[in-house]
Design an enzyme around this catalytic site. Structure first.
Site, mmCIF file in Angstrom:
data_model
loop_
_atom_site.group_PDB
_atom_site.id
_atom_site.type_symbol
_atom_site.label_atom_id
_atom_site.label_comp_id
_atom_site.label_asym_id
_atom_site.label_seq_id
_atom_site.Cartn_x
_atom_site.Cartn_y
_atom_site.Cartn_z
ATOM 1 N N VAL A 43 -6.752 13.549 9.155
ATOM 2 C CA VAL A 43 -5.415 13.257 8.643
ATOM 3 C C VAL A 43 -5.469 13.430 7.139
ATOM 4 O O VAL A 43 -6.451 13.036 6.513
ATOM 5 C CB VAL A 43 -5.038 11.790 8.988
ATOM 6 C CG1 VAL A 43 -3.793 11.364 8.247
ATOM 7 C CG2 VAL A 43 -4.855 11.620 10.484
ATOM 8 N N SER B 123 -6.030 15.380 -0.196
ATOM 9 C CA SER B 123 -7.266 16.096 -0.543
ATOM 10 C C SER B 123 -8.443 15.157 -0.782
ATOM 11 O O SER B 123 -9.344 15.465 -1.560
ATOM 12 C CB SER B 123 -7.063 16.976 -1.781
ATOM 13 O OG SER B 123 -5.990 17.840 -1.560
ATOM 14 N N ARG B 124 -8.384 14.000 -0.159
ATOM 15 C CA ARG B 124 -9.494 13.036 -0.222
ATOM 16 C C ARG B 124 -9.717 12.478 -1.626
ATOM 17 O O ARG B 124 -10.784 11.959 -1.920
ATOM 18 C CB ARG B 124 -10.809 13.664 0.295
ATOM 19 C CG ARG B 124 -10.723 14.308 1.686
ATOM 20 C CD ARG B 124 -10.309 13.297 2.723
ATOM 21 N NE ARG B 124 -10.451 13.761 4.102
ATOM 22 C CZ ARG B 124 -9.488 13.657 5.022
ATOM 23 N NH1 ARG B 124 -8.294 13.179 4.708
ATOM 24 N NH2 ARG B 124 -9.713 14.046 6.264
ATOM 25 N N LEU B 125 -8.698 12.596 -2.504
ATOM 26 C CA LEU B 125 -8.842 12.060 -3.864
ATOM 27 C C LEU B 125 -8.217 10.660 -3.924
ATOM 28 O O LEU B 125 -7.201 10.418 -4.576
ATOM 29 C CB LEU B 125 -8.187 13.004 -4.881
ATOM 30 C CG LEU B 125 -8.898 14.353 -5.012
ATOM 31 C CD1 LEU B 125 -8.188 15.253 -6.001
ATOM 32 C CD2 LEU B 125 -10.355 14.133 -5.450
#
Ligand SMILES: NC(=O)C1=CN([C@@H]2O[C@H](COP(=O)(O)OP(=O)(O)OC[C@H]3O[C@@H](n4cnc5c(N)ncnc54)[C@H](OP(=O)(O)O)[C@@H]3O)[C@@H](O)[C@H]2O)[C@H](O)CC1
Ligand SMILES: Cc1cc2nc3c(=O)[nH]c(=O)nc-3n(C[C@H](O)[C@H](O)[C@H](O)COP(=O)(O)O)c2cc1C
Ligand SMILES: Cc1ncc(COP(=O)(O)O)c(C=O)c1O
Ligand SMILES: [K+]
Length: 531
Positions: free
Chosen positions: A307, A489-491
């Site tokens: 996700v 973006s996993r940031l």
């Protein structure tokens, strides 16, 4: 002899633990024959027992679902709309709603919003119009292709309703050549169980286009994959290959050859008299749902499951300086958002050998003094905490893309606090706590149940149910918190709070006034962590 038995038992235990076929010597084969690997259960005093998969709810075995012939389907329709008092409008509304809810179970609007409903001239087409209206209200963006309209008021009404929602109608000529550019989902509501012969224009050309679609858009067929023979299915081969089939009332015979990943049943209106007359074996619908999955669960590529978290940023000046306040803020927001079991948390402990273990428990209160839960002191977690009184708590509020970690030393709550909480619980749970020697092995459910029944009788006069000595609360006093807010973006945004005895001391340097950390009074230090 005893050594041989012990060795055999050890092998059985290890085979059970690692789910391997048992090493059976031909001499002893007879005693193990009736059992399969998944049925083997090792219990304290009864040896191996079997577990029936029938006892697992909502696991629908496709073999146990009935299939209808074309004649039976039409007959049931007539019975429903004749002696059983239904109107076609009602059944179509329920059928269309079932289709929309099935779509919504699998294809979420954030990824599959653009829906094209292709509607045929009969009731199947009507189901498509109703489904499109519900999908609009669920947050999708439907369009309709409805080339052969009927003048019956039911259908003109459905069209007016869609027009009033500004749902666009597209002619066959205006459909894009490559449907995958404009649409994520195609609802095939062209033909239902009254289809016969070969498709005639303009549906023949539309069905041909659906046959050649690549992976996207996905096709959801209503009741019958259009173009398939109602009983023999895709008997000539080369027919459309829907990703989802929503069978209505009961699957038709053609559904036996459906091999797509998602087979659902809808039409939650079958009265017992119809089910009995046609010997219908149908799965039960879960809760208030209008649809139920049938057939095999879908195969998934686990490595591709992910996700992309999209949430508002959490900036430094938005974080409370007191982590308990920050926790309260997020906890209250999770409750307000209606999340289920907001107070469920994973509790991780370690034993004296530093081996960790985790399980869920329910948070029963928190303040500046700590975070509390209740359990059996003689359970695995209870014994871990006597050996090492430190633990970690973890909350994951999935719908809000939020995670909170809390760590610190743990102590038992006072007897008085535990007594008070114990007696606030439902009486059944109080008895449950007496019955359950938590984390010990039980020979079977009947053992728990028998004792539960006995104690229920004993306390049926409403007298006080004494708290077992070994049942009570733990309180974790946090020295660490981490608040995590998922981002694209996993940031992600992460803030670590550590409680340390420090103070900031001003120091002068060439670049001006700076501060350095020095020993001092304990305080919460906040730092942003890399995601
Ligand atoms: N009880 C239920 O489960 C309910 C199901 N519903 C839905 O209704 C359909 C069955 O609806 P019905 O109207 O009987 O039939 P169809 O939708 O399949 O379509 C019939 C029309 O299609 C034409 N047709 C048939 N074959 C062809 C062909 N080869 N080429 C072109 N057109 C064709 C047919 O015309 P004819 O002139 O051939 O008669 C009809 O115009 C069921 O499957 C469910 O989806 C209800 O909504 C609720 C109750
Ligand atoms: C959502 C959820 C909440 C739970 N809450 C508790 C609880 O508050 N106390 C408890 O003793 N067990 C609770 N359990 C059961 C525990 O997860 C666990 O099975 C049990 O406490 C035994 O754990 P142990 O053998 O590691 O000690 C809960 C389970 C779930 C899934
Ligand atoms: C074994 C056990 N004990 C205690 C609890 C907490 O229950 P209650 O909310 O009644 O305290 C749960 C909750 O799931 C549980 O499973
Ligand atoms: K169809």
């Amino acid at each position: 002899m005893r050594t041989v038995i012990r060795r055999r038992v050890t092998r059985m235990i290890s085979a059970f633990l690692f789910q391997q076929p048992l090493p059976i010597s031909p001499k002893h084969q007879y005693s193990l024959l009736p059992l399969t690997t998944t049925q083997r259960f090792l219990t304290a005093s009864h040896g191996f027992r079997t577990l029936s998969t029938k006892s697992i709810p909502n696991m629908q075995d496709s073999a146990s679902v009935s299939y209808l012939s074309q004649r039976e389907a039409a007959e049931i329709d007539e019975t429903l709309m004749g002696p059983l008092g239904f109107s076609v409008d009602q059944l179509m509304e329920l059928a269309g709603l079932s289709v929309a809810t099935s779509v919504a179970e699998v294809y979420k609007p954030c990824e599959y919003s653009r829906v094209l409903a292709i509607c045929g001239p009969g009731n199947n087409g009507g189901d498509g119009l109703v489904a499109a209206r519900h999908l609009h209200h669920f947050g999708y963006k439907p369009s309709i292709c409805y080339p052969k309209r009927t003048s019956k008021s039911l259908y003109t009404g459905l069209v007016t309703q869609l027009e009033s929602l500004s749902v666009p109608f597209v002619s066959v000529e205006d459909l894009p050549e490559d449907l995958s550019v404009d649409f994520d989902v195609i609802i095939d509501a062209i033909f239902g169980f009254s289809f016969h012969g070969a498709p005639r224009p303009p549906f023949d050309a539309i069905i041909r286009r659906l046959q050649t679609l690549q992976k996207r858009p996905v096709i959801v067929s209503v009741d019958i994959p259009s173009g398939w023979h109602v009983e023999d299915g895709d008997h000539e081969g080369g027919g459309i290959k829907p990703d989802m089939l929503v069978s209505l009332t009961a699957p038709k015979l053609c559904a036996k050859s459906f091999s797509g990943p998602h087979h659902f049943l809808g039409g939650r209106f079958v009265p017992p008299s119809v089910a009995e007359k046609y010997k219908l074996e149908l799965p039960s619908y879960p809760g208030t749902s209008m649809c139920v999955r049938i057939g095999k669960p879908p195969k998934v590529d686990i490595s591709a499951m992910r996700v992309n978290y999209v949430s508002p940023e959490l900036l430094e000046d938005q974080v409370e300086s007191d982590p308990v306040l920050q926790f309260r803020k997020w906890f209250d927001e999770a409750v307000a958002a209606g999340l289920r079991e907001t107070n469920a948390m994973a509790l991780s402990t370690t034993n004296k050998d530093r081996k960790p273990s985790s399980r869920m428990v329910l948070l029963k209160g928190f303040d500046e003094n700590g975070f509390v839960w209740f359990t059996n002191y003689e359970s695995k977690k209870g014994s871990d905490l006597s050996e090492n009184p430190f633990a970690a708590l973890l909350f994951y509020w999935e719908d809000m893309n939020r995670q909170v970690r809390i760590e610190g030393p743990v102590e038992r709550m006072s007897e008085e606090e535990s007594e008070n909480y114990y007696h606030s619980r439902p009486r059944g749970s109080q008895i449950g706590a007496i019955v359950s020697k938590q984390s010990s092995v039980v020979p079977g459910r009947h053992v728990l149940y028998d004792e539960y029944e006995e104690l229920t009788k004993k306390y049926s006069d409403g007298s006080v149910i004494p708290k077992p000595k070994n049942w009570g609360g733990f309180r974790l006093k946090p020295n660490l918190f981490e608040f995590w807010q998922g981002q694209p973006s996993r940031l992600h945004d992460r803030y670590l709070f550590t409680y340390i005895a420090v103070s900031w001391r001003p120091i002068r340097s060439l670049s001006g006034l700076q501060y350095s950390l020095q020993e001092g009074n304990p305080a919460w230090i906040i730092r942003r962590l890399a995601p």
